[in-house]
Design an enzyme around this catalytic site. Sequence first.
Site, mmCIF file in Angstrom:
data_model
loop_
_atom_site.group_PDB
_atom_site.id
_atom_site.type_symbol
_atom_site.label_atom_id
_atom_site.label_comp_id
_atom_site.label_asym_id
_atom_site.label_seq_id
_atom_site.Cartn_x
_atom_site.Cartn_y
_atom_site.Cartn_z
ATOM 1 C CD GLU A 197 -2.775 1.001 0.101
ATOM 2 O OE1 GLU A 197 -3.547 1.879 -0.368
ATOM 3 O OE2 GLU A 197 -3.086 -0.212 -0.611
ATOM 4 C CE LYS A 251 32.889 9.816 22.235
ATOM 5 N NZ LYS A 251 33.290 9.419 20.986
HETATM 6 S S1 IVH Z 1 27.607 15.411 22.294
HETATM 7 C C1 IVH Z 1 29.258 19.607 22.849
HETATM 8 N N1 IVH Z 1 26.386 13.039 22.301
HETATM 9 O O1 IVH Z 1 31.266 11.971 19.891
HETATM 10 C C2 IVH Z 1 29.062 18.085 22.641
HETATM 11 N N2 IVH Z 1 28.429 13.470 20.847
HETATM 12 O O2 IVH Z 1 33.535 14.509 20.732
HETATM 13 C C3 IVH Z 1 28.901 17.749 21.293
HETATM 14 N N3 IVH Z 1 29.049 11.349 19.967
HETATM 15 O O3 IVH Z 1 32.216 13.180 17.149
HETATM 16 C C4 IVH Z 1 28.838 15.944 21.175
HETATM 17 N N4 IVH Z 1 27.524 9.903 20.732
HETATM 18 O O4 IVH Z 1 29.711 12.724 17.162
HETATM 19 C C5 IVH Z 1 27.687 13.890 21.815
HETATM 20 N N5 IVH Z 1 25.477 11.099 22.700
HETATM 21 C C6 IVH Z 1 26.434 11.650 21.980
HETATM 22 C C7 IVH Z 1 27.398 11.386 21.193
HETATM 23 C C8 IVH Z 1 28.325 12.213 20.763
HETATM 24 C C9 IVH Z 1 28.544 10.053 19.809
HETATM 25 C C10 IVH Z 1 30.250 11.945 18.973
HETATM 26 C C11 IVH Z 1 29.960 12.998 18.344
HETATM 27 C C12 IVH Z 1 31.574 13.427 18.353
HETATM 28 C C13 IVH Z 1 31.960 13.042 19.414
HETATM 29 C C14 IVH Z 1 32.269 14.275 20.541
#
Ligand code: IVH
Length: 697
Positions: free
Chosen positions: A46, A132
């Site tokens: 669908e 993370k």
């Molecule tokens: S917060 C100001 N939350 O980790 C904070 N980052 O250096 C900004 N990452 O490559 C990031 N899981 O892509 C945040 N739950 C999460 C995350 C996350 C993965 C990665 C992000 C970046 C690195 C941070």
Amino acid sequence: MTTPDLFAAERDDATAMAHLQQMRQTLHEHAHRYYVLDAPTLPDAEYDRLFRQLQALEARHPELVTPDSPTQRVGGKSLAQFAQVRHAVPMLSIRTETDTEASGAENFDARIRRELGLSPTDPAIGYVAEPKFDGLAMNLRYEQGVLVQAATRGDGEVGEDVTQNIRTIGQIPLRLPTEAPPVLEVRGEVYMRRDDFEALNERQRQRIAAGERGEKTFVNPRNAAAGAVRQLDPAVAAQRPLSFFAYGLGEVTPPEAGGPVWQTHFELLQNLKSWGFPVSSLVKLAQGAAELVAYYTSIGAQRDGLGFDIDGVVYKVNRLALQRQLGFVTREPRWAVAHKFPAQEMLTTVLAIDVQVGRTGKLTPVAKLAPVFVGGVTVTNATLHNEDEARRKDVRVGDTVIVRRAGDVIPEVVSVLLDKRVDDPAIFTMPRQCPVCGSAALREEGEADYRCTGGLFCSAQRKQAILHFAQRRAVEVEGLGEKLVDQLVDAGIIHTLPDLYRLGFTALAKLARMADKSAQNILDALEKSKQTTLPRFIFGLGIRHVGEATAKALARHFGKLDAIMDASEENLLAVADVGPIVAQSIRTFFDQTHNREVVEQLRACGVTWLEGEPAPVTAQPLSGQTFVLTGTLPTLGREEAKALIEAAGGKVAGSVSKKTSFVVAGAEAGSKLDKAQELGVAVIDESRLKEMLDGAT
Ligand code: IVH
């Protein structure tokens, strides 16, 4: 669903526009249910039908096509290079706490409290704890509720415009509900699920095997995701299944200009979720250090079983006012920290490449590694699967290699660091003789594996056969492990399975490191194992291709062991789940006199089970056949047709592949019909299905 008078709407452009909007809205809703909520309420056919109606309508009104239309997910042109994007708000990184003990979380909480000037008697701080995700950061920019740009992090100031590729991710909304602010940048992680990664690599291996040039397998889900995002051809990117989790914001219309007012990080995540963004259900509120520690431990324990890779957890101060008060140090916020888990990939060196002999004589090259702590365990071995795999990866003795252990997958050598190779070690070749018994090792036409032809003459095969028979899922001899079996076989005490039951106390107690009590325990366990069940016994015999499920099916079907031993291939084929290869393997096994002798001697030693009557032979006219249903059938409902097919021994699948036996097509059949035609799968109608159900062929 009634078919609307589509093209009548064109009489008037405004009506056409309204109509298009309505169709898009419906499709958006269902795509969200399908990709994000994983709870579709519309049959695929669908959805496909609506989608194609929209395409048809847009083809007639190209001027009314908007970038947020569901038809615009794939279809951009191949690019020469990506345009650069300056981020409105820089994309920061987070400070990493590499202390993989619980104290990592405590340090963070202590620092936050110190920076906020709190005393030990002040209440606990509220945090949000998140996984993370191990993918790549993405900034999604929405203007007036429409996705206008997706950009990679780049150096944090300037990234690359990868909008075309990101549009292909079904989980990412192309349009937001009207309550979303005029400018909204959502940040999150683009990643690849482990199952999608495995399936992609499997497809890649087939392409390589088929001689397609320029194809390669990917090292891990993150690399595969990064490769897909940076694909210049969006059609290729669309075939690389990506997923997304939102975890933060970039530029947003400020409150004074009518933008949203949020008090906490958790609240804004809930808001993003309500606007259609995937937010991980593992994101949790936590009070104070103790709950952060508990979160770290709990996610660590779940890590292997998650559908995707994570490399740690992230703690964030929940109150946005406190976040502002804490501010930034250089390029990192003071209010967040990443707390890492032990790495899932590590470097180590190959000490040797051994060849192991399995129960069925299969020879497996295994890299012996300098011990390395990876994915939470110390790894010293990694399978290289077979000669072709070992050569494809070109693993040689002395090489520095990347070892990966993720999920509950066995450790693997993912690649060799060629620039670290010293001298020119020999290329791995499979020995043409069994390394254990010296019998010839043969690789049959079309097979990937070499096999030792020694059979039970080969002590390695004998050991494996005994361990297989004694395992918990077979007759279960508690305490009879690898070390003991090695001793018993190497000392020449046990040659065949029945010898197990001829073991005496003296022989056992004489073995090195065997206390009297342990010897008696083994004898008791052997005695206990004699009373077993037919399926366990059949499985325990270790007939090639006969796993637990097949053993159960055989026992149910024939009731008695003698009936199975004497069944012709044709009779065996009548068992649900038994195909020609399995039937032949069972026949070959029982045609060998020594195998029959083993069975007789085991019985003579007192191994018994309850025999039953053969199951009544029910007519299973559709067994072994897979059906895919599409469109509306004249009389049968979808569920009804499915139940009838299954009751007749057939299977019903959701999508068409080469393995599909028949596509049952009704009125307004969707893309599955096209797919069937493309793959040359037989297409039948309801009346033909009914004939087949009745057993007419
Ligand atoms: S917060 C100001 N939350 O980790 C904070 N980052 O250096 C900004 N990452 O490559 C990031 N899981 O892509 C945040 N739950 C999460 C995350 C996350 C993965 C990665 C992000 C970046 C690195 C941070």
